[in-house]
Design an enzyme around this catalytic site. Structure first.
Site, PDB file in Angstrom:
ATOM      1  CG  ASP A 395      -2.194   0.765   1.015  1.00  0.00           C
ATOM      2  OD1 ASP A 395      -2.270   1.548   0.056  1.00  0.00           O
ATOM      3  OD2 ASP A 395      -3.130   0.574   1.816  1.00  0.00           O
ATOM      4  CD  GLU A 398       0.762   6.448  -3.362  1.00  0.00           C
ATOM      5  OE1 GLU A 398       0.973   6.767  -2.180  1.00  0.00           O
ATOM      6  OE2 GLU A 398      -0.051   5.587  -3.685  1.00  0.00           O
ATOM      7  CG  ASP A 468      -7.154   5.152  -0.676  1.00  0.00           C
ATOM      8  OD1 ASP A 468      -7.155   3.950  -0.992  1.00  0.00           O
ATOM      9  OD2 ASP A 468      -6.417   5.618   0.206  1.00  0.00           O
TER      10      ASP A 468
END
Length: 800
Positions: A395, A398, A468
């Protein structure tokens, strides 16, 4: 010029050719190996021939001593024959397929076929290199412009949330953020692609001045021109440069259930048990965050510190005993009381910019450092992989951060400032996990689900989801173009949170609201025809039994599409082999298959799923109305069956999957869309292998298969089978069966089986269906076969 990249990245570079003064005086260019070097007024230019259809164009500022080694491209140039010549101030480099020309007066490069057909030209611009600074040191912003032809469409560049399919006359910032994935590979309907090999934030823009890449930092302008002749060939060329996508276990293509988050091991196990009791297929259950506890000082410890997970080994074993798999969340950041934080901090391998969560002293690790990647895997291996974890959810890759300028940009990594290499963080992060697990075991295939990606990441066993996102009809529509452009940028596996991650603003009553149920069911239908099929989100649970019981419309519609997904596994798994072996793309923008039909160039709400299935998701509410305010449920009205318009691309024809009706291509039609039907059309000239309804992907994998033949044109399909997991397929442990339909003779040929693997069925039963309008070709688990044949591996022919 001073080197701006550290030695760790630049020590292996392109060495300048050694030439005598006499040679310099007598020729405008020098050739060494696969590289042609040319000095122009603006830059020191290199043209590298990688293959007959791929060249690299590299420019450094005049007199620069810097070199460049790619993070994305892992292929060395082939020993490809090429010719060089100079005439009239133009230097040409010719391969068997390409002519690359440099105009010495303008300094611009153009690309054409060997026969002279123009493909692409560089466009004039004020400056390739614009001086700037990088953490106080001299540096450049780097720009490159191209002139496109008027009719061509351009696609790829990653995943974005703006609903744009064709990038003509649009601009986009290529920078990694939650919901936005930068992958600077552009593919054109003219049969070529451009890989812009730069790792800083980049703006792509197409306007009257041309199409351009403008990077925040760089020592050079560096791009690869790939002439694939077709869009498939171009994407395959990109994978040749940057690495093939390895195969996933067959289970990956089944259904996944997830939520934010299961709060105990009992809760997680109860979900799997309920699916099995309901006889609803399931292959993967996902444990999201906080299995380590709720105190952020222990954030992402990779340990089961939460007392609600007292026996993690027993939990993993129980999931496996239920014939399911378990994926677990791991982040690239760590709380300051974790053991891994202390090891990374002591080695100076933690960044110092703000990230989420903002308390607990949480800091991100330096994924560009091999040592940091070693430390991370050491903890994942000891605490999680040793338990038998099947897959990783990386998760916030980035990574998640809030200092988007300033302190974050000046942070030092093992490969220079963060600003210089930021877009490649997910590439390096996934690399560490993949390479370490491959080194540790070949018993199960690596699978990584990650929120971000970069060029080359497909070689690390990674798939990406769209982040998300909000749960709304508008966002659902934009997932289609987002997923298609992600796939067109060369990374083949993508998915989305079915129903949207956040629903609290749009549907505060969640699963209790019929208006949300309709959105979820339509998103679910789209998910069943995405490369990966997963339910996930916050604010409201998403398990199928939350939507009612058998006989309830929302429950039954989901079961129908889960069953259909599992019936399609022989088709999907065979195509996954083609992804690995031939650089194929599973989720396909319409221009990939219908390049001669310009009407498809900007269609952003339909796509091909493999070579045969045209998918037209329903992206508007048709049967529900939201409540008057947030406290009231919406209402539904199923008294009238609604319909949807869609375009059938020019082809030999199409069959409605649900009715078998044959339709003409090149027209816009309207199709009925009851709540349990998403328009699906099968291309005339298709062979669709279907398996039985199963509870998990590897169940009954030797059972009879249904072969549906859709007449109207010649067709072929290669059925692929192996052990369903492990890397033995790389050693040749797999089998293929060629299937061919001859339209003229009206015969299906089932060819000789090639290869073998442990557990392979020596004989197979094929139920052959020649689809016609009288078939309800998707409404039951099977339809009556026209022919039933027993196959022992030898070639046979079945007549209609």
């Amino acid at each position: 010029m001073k080197k701006l990249f550290p030695a760790a990245l630049l020590s292996v570079g392109i060495l300048a050719a050694t030439v005598t003064q006499a040679q310099k005086a007598s020729t405008a260019y020098q050739t060494q190996g696969q590289t042609v070097r040319i000095k122009t007024k603006a830059a020191d230019l290199q043209i590298q021939v990688f293959s007959p259809n791929t060249v690299r164009v590299l420019r450094f500022p005049v007199g620069s001593k810097a070199t460049k080694t790619s993070l994305s491209v892992n292929k060395a140039p082939d020993k490809t024959p090429f010719e060089t010549a100079e005439a009239g101030g133009v230097i040409t480099v010719k391969t068997a397929l390409l002519t690359v020309s440099l105009n010495r007066q303008t300094g611009l490069v153009s690309f054409a076929t060997r026969g002279g057909k123009s493909l692409l030209q560089e466009g004039a611009q004020d400056s390739l290199f614009v001086p700037t600074t990088d953490n106080g040191q001299p540096a450049y912003r780097v720009q490159q412009r191209f002139k496109l032809s008027a009719p061509e469409g351009i696609y790829g560049l990653g995943q974005f949330q703006d609903g744009i399919m064709n990038w003509r006359n649009h601009a986009v910032k290529l920078r990694q953020l939650n919901q936005y994935v930068a992958n600077p590979f552009l593919v054109s309907t003219a049969g070529y692609g451009i890989l812009w090999d730069n790792y800083s934030a980049t703006v792509f823009r197409d306007n009257a001045a041309g199409a351009s890449f403008s990077a925040a930092l760089g020592d050079c302008s560096d791009y690869y021109f790939v002439y694939g002749q077709t869009m498939d060939g171009t994407v395959a060329g990109y994978r040749t440069l940057t690495g093939a996508a390895p195969m996933f276990g067959k289970w990956v293509f089944g259904f996944w259930q997830s939520r934010e988050r299961y709060k105990s091991q009992d809760e997680l196990l109860d979900v799997v048990k309920k699916y099995r009791a309901l006889r609803v297929p399931l292959d993967n259950i996902v444990q999201d965050w906080q299995y380590w506890g709720t105190d952020n000082h222990y954030w992402n410890s990779t340990e089961f510190g939460n007392p609600n997970f007292p026996h993690p080994q027993a939990m993993v074993d129980a999931v496996h005993a239920l014939n399911a798999h378990l994926m677990i969340s791991v982040w690239p950041s760590f709380g300051d009381k974790t053991a891994i934080f202390k090891d990374l901090n002591q080695a100076g391998l933690l960044y110092d910019f703000k990230n989420w969560p903002t308390d607990g002293g949480v800091r991100v690790y330096d994924a560009f450092s091999p040592k940091a990647r070693d430390i991370l895997w050491g903890y994942m291996d000891k605490n999680l992989f040793s338990l038998g974890m099947d897959a990783w959810w990386l998760d916030a890759s980035e990574p998640e951060q809030f200092d988007r300028e300033g302190k974050m940009d000046s942070t030092q990594t093992a490969l220079g400032t963060y600003r210089r290499v930021r877009n490649a963080f997910p590439l390096q992060h996934n690399k560490g996990v993949f390479e370490h697990q491959r080194a540790a075991s070949s018993a199960k295939r690596v699978f990584i689900l990650t929120r971000s990606a970069f060029a080359g990441q497909q070689r690390y066993g990674a798939a990406t989801w769209s982040g998300d996102i909000q749960g709304s009809w508008e966002v659902l529509r934009k997932q289609i173009s987002g997923g298609l452009n992600f796939s067109l940028a060369g990374i083949p596996y993508w998915t989305t949170d079915i129903g949207g991650f956040f629903t609290g603003k749009t549907y505060p009553l969640g699963v209790a609201d019929p208006a949300f149920q309709e959105l979820y069911v339509r998103w679910f239908q789209f998910g069943a025809f995405s490369p990966l099929f997963r339910s996930h989100g916050t604010d409201t649970p998403r398990e199928i039994y939350q939507f009612g019981n058998k006989g309830d419309w929302a429950f039954d519609a989901q079961v129908k599409f889960i069953d259909l997904r599992y019936r399609l596994l022989p088709y999907i798994y065979s195509l996954s082999s083609k992804v690995t072996r031939q650089g194929y793309t599973l989720m396909r923008g319409l221009p990939m298959d219908f390049n001669a039909d310009p009407k498809v160039f900007s269609i952003d709400n339909q796509f091909m799923f493999g070579p045969s299935v045209l998918v037209s998701p329903v992206t508007t509410a048709q049967y529900s109305t939201k409540g008057a305010d947030a406290t009231q449920k919406g209402s539904t009205d199923f008294s009238t069956i609604k319909s949807q318009s869609l375009y059938l691309p020019q082809s030999a024809g199409w069959y409605d999957f649900w009715t078998g009706e044959k339709l003409t291509g090149g027209q816009t039609i309207s199709r009925p869309t009851p709540i349990d039907v998403m328009p699906l059309h099968i291309r005339a000239g298709a062979i669709l292998p279907l398996g039985p309804v199963v509870q998990y992907a590897a169940e009954k994998f030797t059972a009879p298969l249904e072969l549906r033949v859709y007449p109207g044109a010649n067709a072929e399909f290669t059925l692929y089978e192996d052990e369903n997991d492990s890397y033995n397929y790389e050693k040749g442990a797999f089998a293929t069966i060629p299937l061919r339909w001859n339209e003229k003779t009206q015969q299906l040929s089932i060819g000789k089986r090639t290869g073998t693997f442990p557990g392979m069925a020596a004989t197979r039963s094929f139920h052959v269906v020649f689809v016609k309008g009288t078939h309800g070709a998707g409404l039951g688990t099977t339809i009556k076969a026209d022919r039933v044949v027993q196959y022992n591996g030898s070639a046979l022919t079945v007549s209609k």
